[in-house]
Design an enzyme around this catalytic site. Sequence first.
Site, short mmCIF file in Angstrom:
data_model
loop_
_atom_site.label_atom_id
_atom_site.label_comp_id
_atom_site.label_asym_id
_atom_site.label_seq_id
_atom_site.Cartn_x
_atom_site.Cartn_y
_atom_site.Cartn_z
N GLU A 141 0.87 -1.18 0.00
CA GLU A 141 0.00 0.00 0.00
C GLU A 141 0.90 1.22 0.00
O GLU A 141 1.75 1.37 0.87
CB GLU A 141 -0.87 0.04 1.26
N ASP A 145 -6.10 9.10 10.47
CA ASP A 145 -4.76 8.61 10.80
C ASP A 145 -4.24 9.17 12.11
O ASP A 145 -4.53 10.31 12.48
CB ASP A 145 -3.78 8.96 9.67
N TYR A 201 -10.58 -4.90 3.61
CA TYR A 201 -9.63 -4.46 4.62
C TYR A 201 -10.42 -4.27 5.90
O TYR A 201 -11.24 -3.35 6.00
CB TYR A 201 -9.01 -3.13 4.15
#
Lengths: 284, 418
Positions: A50, A61, A176
């Site tokens: 990735e 994040d 994911y």
Amino acid sequence: MSSRIESRFAELARSRRAALVTFVMAGDPDLETSGAILKALPQAGADLIELGMPFTDPMADGPAIQAAGLRALKSGATLAKTLALAADFRAHDRQTPLILMGYYNPIYVYGVDRFLAEAKKAGVDGLIVVDLPPEEDAELCLPAIDAGLSFVRLATPTTDSARLPAVLAHTSGFLYYVSITGITGAAAPEHAKVAAAVARLRRHTDLPVAVGFGVKNAESAAAIASVADGVVVGSALVEALRKSLDQSGKATPQTVGAIVDLVRDLAKGVRSAERGFARADTSA
Amino acid sequence: MTMKEAGGIKPEIPNSFRTGPDEHGHFGIYGGRFVAETLMPLILDLERHYEAARQDSSFKAELDHLLTHYVGRPSPLYFAERLTEHAREKAGGARGAKIYFKREELNHTGAHKINNVLGQILLARRMGKKRIIAETGAGQHGVATATACAKFGLECVVYMGAVDVERQKPNVFRMNMLGAKVVPVLSGARTLKDAMNEALRDWVTNVETTFYCIGTVAGPHPYPAMVRDFQCVIGEETRAQMLAAEGRLPDSLFACIGGGSNAMGLFHPFLDDRQVEIYGVEAAGYGLDKKHAASLAGGRPGVLHGNRTYLLMDEDGQIEEGHSISAGLDYPGIGPEHAWLKETGRVTYLSATDDEALAAFQLCAKLEGIIPALEPAHALARAIEIAPQKPRDHLLVVNMSGRGDKDLFTVADHLGGM
């Protein structure tokens, strides 16, 4: 459709082990070092890559990946340069699946059609765009599928069974699973909870399920690898990179090696895992 | 009316400007729900609860009771006589609009922010959430949220950029006094946008327990519509008060715009009265050719904080820092409904520089004995420029969205007189 991702997972299913999916930020700490890291990853044991597209405001994040994005932007990274980095990697490695991961705004501003055409040409296999839920599929997901790219969706602990079909509807390549409610780099998830969540997802999809968030070392990688089809590691790699930099934030002769060493270690962990929940090999 | 094309986009002119958003949260191409999957189920849940509350007369009754007895509504519509005289003198006496202030600065906590916060906190209580988070720039929304949380005994965490913590100290003290935890945000540029990022990160982490009380008409659907609805009390009162005072509707409305909640609250009830001129005033900072926070004037469409709207950003789509003397306007985006109202041409968007706002701030203090916040001083700057051009029977309303106590140190710094 995205044959590289599918073949890689099929191959690994035959070897009865999980994939090691490694995340690095494009242009961190500079484009040249970033290119060298990318090329070294498969050799070190990364099965899929990735590649982060830097963004000023990465709202999902944690501090490690935020800082990586800012380092990259400071070194002059742009979406065009990220695509060039991808193309350079692809010229060097024809097999390892490469997935671009980031936020929608830089893509939207670049132009969706132009981005998809150039990403495809660069040899990118899939996209993960954090701030595009199924409700916004018309923006990028559907055009990406038309352009021949996989759109890898995130499922989370808050994605209940009623919502899961919508999340899975246009997901391709793999799913994911974000193992915690939280930001990247947060605390490690409880193993039993992850196992139960992966089992639940598998009742809804035949896609490989990769699990990320909170995987830091060989041990936690092995634990996830025993229940999932893939283990995603990001913040730990980005932190290893940061620690290798000099005081002014520049790459040192140790930078590439720091990532390679950790990936080797993680790969050992993944390969040592006993796959109690391994999916039957349906591809043979 | 002929419509100019904005950036190649030709928006349809609707029969009504008051029906948005559509079921996906879109105002034209703006708005939407651009959030991480973790938050999506919560946002859908919030939308369901908000819809139910809207239909429930007991919710409205409870909110109205609070607005009356806790906030002190209705806020007055005040005839600013000396400012009007000032405008007429500038026009040589023959012209000059009659200037009214909608006195939102008289609300409990000193700004319009409390209107929205009480609505959201009542909703949070209905949803059984015990922990409230908020972002704040100038600190007004943080203070309002801390206030409502104190009143209802809820845990309150306010994210505030470290730069804003420094320049809005009085509000930080107030929030602490009210029992809120103020978290200085050290990531990114350390201002309002980073505070919003950090609040979103908290929300992603604490989804089960936490309600995110957004302070402006931005963010993922349903926030822009919900915050607007809670702020519409400003425009609804203005309408009734002007009818009572003058027997007709106002001719023009002025409000400052950061995210745009005080403006949307004033404007929305008048959007379908096409004869009413509506002006939104963005922060032009050092000037539109220098650093500023005017997203509509100097930005272009992009996606941030859950919605598509006008953003200040570079060629690569990286978000740029705005600058304004006013911490409350210093945001690189704007509510999506404003983006749409700009493109349809219904609202005219102007801007005022730091210096123009400072001049209006001083003029208002001296002529009316009202010290405005630096935010509405921007609206005032354009209003006092346009008022002299209007006929004497023109009824002009400026939304006095907050009081200036919090800005005294900033202003003193700029004027060099402590």
